[in-house]
Scaffold this active site. Structure first.
Site, short mmCIF file in Angstrom:
data_model
loop_
_atom_site.label_atom_id
_atom_site.label_comp_id
_atom_site.label_asym_id
_atom_site.label_seq_id
_atom_site.Cartn_x
_atom_site.Cartn_y
_atom_site.Cartn_z
N LYS A 84 0.76 -1.19 -0.06
CA LYS A 84 -0.11 -0.01 -0.01
C LYS A 84 0.87 1.17 0.07
O LYS A 84 1.80 1.23 0.95
CB LYS A 84 -0.77 -0.11 1.25
CG LYS A 84 -2.40 -0.11 0.80
CD LYS A 84 -3.18 -0.09 2.28
CE LYS A 84 -4.55 0.47 2.32
NZ LYS A 84 -5.02 0.21 3.48
O1 G3P Z 1 -7.98 0.91 5.48
C1 G3P Z 1 -8.23 2.17 4.84
C2 G3P Z 1 -9.63 2.48 5.01
O2 G3P Z 1 -10.69 1.40 4.91
C3 G3P Z 1 -9.85 3.18 6.56
O3 G3P Z 1 -11.12 3.31 6.87
O4 G3P Z 1 -12.87 3.95 8.47
O5 G3P Z 1 -10.45 4.83 9.01
O6 G3P Z 1 -11.69 5.75 7.21
P1 G3P Z 1 -11.64 4.39 7.68
#
Ligand code: G3P
Length: 216
Positions: A84
């Site tokens: 990533k």
């Molecule tokens: O892993 C990346 C993403 O899915 C993070 O989600 O909920 O922290 O915005 P969030």
């Protein structure tokens, strides 16, 4: 549509894998820190043992050379590791180098169609638009997914659209309707996807009627 789980919690990954619905895992530095993992490499090895599919591991470097170096180390851990990389200029430079060397990348922190086009041009294997974080600022996360899917199809870009920052079942269903390639979902939302009150009511009734007739 492939389903990934968005977590660094090994029990959650095991349970989702046992459900037979899991195609991969995404992690990020915040998720790893939340679980208190001290050995990042060992954590990734364990995840790769549990799931036979893409496992995204994020670099913490922000310059091209450092990202490439870190990515190469991560990719040695297991064939299923996808590196990533943040959607910044240095990240795109690194993606170009890594893709030319056959290392798969997931370009993360994507918040606009223009960023997604650049990620595809650089050779990203996956691009991760964050729908929940856009909704948080009233910017319409799912509209971004529709735009990217349409643009990629216009030019036959091979980069797959991974819907990230999913916060609820509607995000998941909307992503499927739009035709996104992958959804990465927190464990709490996976549980919500399974549940329906009529299923529970129906099952209780079946059990009750069976007992009335056969006892037990
Ligand atoms: O892993 C990346 C993403 O899915 C993070 O989600 O909920 O922290 O915005 P969030």
């Amino acid at each position: 549509m492939r389903i990934f789980i968005d977590t660094a919690n090994l029990d959650e990954i095991r349970e989702a894998a046992d459900m037979g619905i899991l195609d991969g895992v995404t992690t990020n530095p915040s998720l790893v820190a939340k679980e208190g993992h001290k050995d990042f490499r060992a954590m990734l090895e364990k995840i790769c043992e549990i799931v036979d599919g893409d496992v995204s591991a994020e670099v913490i470097s922000v310059t091209c050379n450092e990202i490439v170096k870190e990515a190469k180390e991560l990719s040695k851990i297991h064939d299923n590791i996808v590196v990533k990389v943040p959607l910044i200029k240095e990240g795109l430079k690194a993606v170009k180098i890594l893709s030319s060397e056959g290392i798969k990348t997931n370009v993360t922190l994507c918040f606009s169609p223009s960023q997604a086009i650049l990620a595809a041009k650089a050779g990203a294997y996956l691009v991760s638009p964050f729908v929940g974080r856009l909704d948080d600022i009233s910017a319409g996360g799912m509209e971004l997914i529709a735009q990217i899917v349409n643009i990629y199809s216009n030019y036959d870009f091979q980069t797959q659209v991974l819907v990230a920052s999913i916060r609820n079942p509607l995000h998941f269903v909307d992503a499927a309707q739009i035709g996104a390639d992958v959804c990465t979902i927190p464990f709490s939302v996976i549980n919500q996807l399974v549940k329906h009150p009529l299923t529970d009511i129906g099952l209780d009734k079946f059990m009750e009627d069976w007992k009335k007739n056969f006892g037990g």
